[in-house]
Each structure stands twice: as C-alpha cells, then as structure tokens.
Design an enzyme around this catalytic site. Structure first.
Site, PDB file in Angstrom:
ATOM      1  CG  ASN A  38      -9.167  -1.868  11.616  1.00  0.00           C
ATOM      2  OD1 ASN A  38      -8.427  -2.453  11.083  1.00  0.00           O
ATOM      3  ND2 ASN A  38      -9.823  -0.879  10.920  1.00  0.00           N
ATOM      4  CG  HIS A  74      -5.999  -2.313   8.510  1.00  0.00           C
ATOM      5  ND1 HIS A  74      -6.124  -1.102   9.137  1.00  0.00           N
ATOM      6  CD2 HIS A  74      -4.741  -2.572   8.711  1.00  0.00           C
ATOM      7  CE1 HIS A  74      -4.983  -0.770   9.599  1.00  0.00           C
ATOM      8  NE2 HIS A  74      -4.002  -1.453   9.160  1.00  0.00           N
ATOM      9  CD  GLU A 113      -8.929   0.602   7.388  1.00  0.00           C
ATOM     10  OE1 GLU A 113      -8.799  -0.260   8.343  1.00  0.00           O
ATOM     11  OE2 GLU A 113      -8.513   1.888   7.746  1.00  0.00           O
ATOM     12  CG  ASP A 140      -0.307  -0.607   2.369  1.00  0.00           C
ATOM     13  OD1 ASP A 140       1.034  -0.591   2.624  1.00  0.00           O
ATOM     14  OD2 ASP A 140      -1.144  -1.161   3.231  1.00  0.00           O
TER      15      ASP A 140
HETATM   16  C1  F6R Z   1       1.260  -1.664   6.212  1.00  0.00           C
HETATM   17  C2  F6R Z   1       0.102  -2.230   6.203  1.00  0.00           C
HETATM   18  C3  F6R Z   1      -0.899  -2.273   7.510  1.00  0.00           C
HETATM   19  C4  F6R Z   1       0.012  -2.430   8.580  1.00  0.00           C
HETATM   20  C5  F6R Z   1      -0.798  -2.403   9.867  1.00  0.00           C
HETATM   21  C6  F6R Z   1      -0.008  -2.817  11.184  1.00  0.00           C
HETATM   22  O1  F6R Z   1       1.768  -1.570   4.796  1.00  0.00           O
HETATM   23  O2  F6R Z   1      -0.367  -2.817   4.982  1.00  0.00           O
HETATM   24  O3  F6R Z   1      -1.582  -3.256   7.281  1.00  0.00           O
HETATM   25  O4  F6R Z   1       0.657  -3.765   8.710  1.00  0.00           O
HETATM   26  O5  F6R Z   1      -1.401  -1.354   9.804  1.00  0.00           O
HETATM   27  O6  F6R Z   1       0.802  -1.579  11.498  1.00  0.00           O
HETATM   28  P1  F6R Z   1       1.774  -1.708  12.579  1.00  0.00           P
HETATM   29  O7  F6R Z   1       2.830  -2.681  12.213  1.00  0.00           O
HETATM   30  O8  F6R Z   1       2.596  -0.410  12.598  1.00  0.00           O
HETATM   31  O9  F6R Z   1       1.323  -1.869  13.796  1.00  0.00           O
END
Ligand code: F6R
Length: 243
Positions: free
Chosen positions: A136, A138, A143, A67
C-alpha cells in the site's frame, strides 16, 4: 533518482551491500537506518559475509531501525529486535549499545517514541536509510492516511499490512495490531536513501511511488522529493519503471 534493475536476487543483494558496505568503509562510524521484512534478508547476509571476510567492520557503526511491533516482548521470535539480532547484529561485530530499535514492550509508549526521537537527534543524521515498501506504499510503518507524522509515533497497522506479515506468524491473529515507527520526517532527513523491492507483487506500488502524485495516500511517493534516492529492484518489481 538512481534506479537500477537487477536480473537476479544475488546481484541486487550484492549491489545493495556494496552501497552500504562502501559507506561503512569510507566512514567507519556511519549512522545507518535499517529495515526488516523479507526484502533485506539477503542484503544482510551479504554484509555478514563481508564482515566475516574482514572486508567491512561494524564496530563503530550506529544503527536505527525503522520500526517495531507494539506488545511483543523483545525476545519474541518475530520481534524486529530478534530479527535484527538473527540477520545482522549477532553475526557481525556491531556493538549492541549502538544498535537502536524502538521498544515495543515499553510501558509508556509515548515516552518511548520521545526517547527514540531523542536518540535520533543526538546521532545528528542518518547517513544511509535502507527501506522496503509495503503493497500500500507504506515506508517504515507509515501507513497511507490523510496526514503523515514527522517523528516517531504509534500506528495502527492496516489489515493488508497485517495480512502480508501473517506469513511470519503461526496465525494471522497473532500479528500485532500496532507498531512504533520512525516518522516520515526522520526518514526524509537521511542523507541518502536506498529503497529496495522485489517480486511482481511490488511492481504497481513501485510505479505509483516513483511516478504517481506525491500524496499521503502513498507515503513512499514522498521519496520523490529526496535529493539522493537510490532504487534497487529486481526485474519483476521494476517491470513498470522506466530506466
Ligand atoms: C520493515 C518495514 C516495512 C517493510 C515493508 C515491506 O521494517 O519498515 O516498511 O519494509 O512492509 O516488507 P517486505 O520486505 O516483507 O515485503
């Protein structure tokens, strides 16, 4: 599903780097799906050390990131492009032309999503997809919603996601409202998936994702349908998992 619970961050990072590095050793032109955020930083650091020691090479590897924020210039310090350069690409022998991220600053975002799907199709298949998980549920920036999309698309980030990522910005308002994300279909097509989580704040969502109902309300729950899912957690994030 292969669940491993680690006592230390270092052990988790090394085991994840073993999985990724081992694949690249066996297949130097592997296609890797990569994630950003706080979780993978130590894993990338271990891969960088292995590359510096001549243990693993990234010259022929192709990468696809999950992303990118919409509206941040590529060279913004918090763009995922900058993150990947800092934590991995510039520190190993990866070839920039083989390292792909969606371009969140593209003038035509729909065309950019189509371009990214075209690149993924050309690559054929992701051999190993690294994933973190949002509070959540994702994965990528898919999401929770009443429906999920298969291909690359734009999403509006949930307030809780923007809040969680505010720690990387000077103020919460600076967190972009939208992102481009690889779709659930592309993620699930990967040959193998490595889902990584750390910290007590991820314990409940990990339980929901792995043992709860498979539902678009928790996008990570779809990972239960994957044939080669590896889950690496620390003891805090794995507190509610049965191994
Ligand atoms: C990042 C991504 C997100 C993160 C998720 C957890 O490329 O795709 O899904 O993996 O938000 O983020 P952290 O590791 O910061 O808790």
């Amino acid at each position: 599903m292969n669940i491993r619970i680690f006592n230390s961050q270092e052990d988790l990072n090394e085991a994840a780097a073993d999985l990724i590095g081992g694949l690249v050793l066996r297949n130097p032109s592997a296609v890797l799906g990569l994630a950003t955020g706080g979780t993978p930083v130590g894993i990338y650091a271990s891969l960088v050390r292995r590359c510096a020691a001549g243990i693993v090479r990234f010259r022929d590897v192709t990468t696809f990131n999950l992303d990118e924020y919409v509206g941040l210039p590529k060279n913004h310090p918090e763009s995922y492009f900058s993150y990947m350069r800092k934590h991995l690409f510039d520190a190993v022998d990866a070839r920039p032309e083989r390292c792909h991220l969606p371009d969140g600053s593209a003038a035509d975002i729909a065309a950019e999503c189509a371009r990214y799907d075209g690149l993924l199709a050309q690559a054929g298949r992701i051999d190993l997809q690294l994933l973190g998980i949002g509070h959540n549920g994702h994965i990528g920036f898919n999401e929770p919603d009443h429906a999920l999309l298969s291909g690359t698309h734009v999403v509006e980030l949930k307030p809780s996601t923007r809040e969680a990522n505010a720690r990387f910005f000077d103020s919460p308002e600076q967190v972009p409202t939208h992102a481009i994300t690889m779709g659930i279909g592309s993620i699930l097509k990967a040959q193998s998936i490595l889902l990584v989580a750390r910290g007590a704040d991820k314990a409940e969502i990990m339980q929901r994702a792995l043992y709860g109902p498979i539902t678009t309300d928790c996008p990570a729950s779809l990972l239960q349908t994957h044939a080669d899912l590896h889950v690496y957690v620390d003891t805090a994030a794995g507190r509610l998992l049965n191994v």
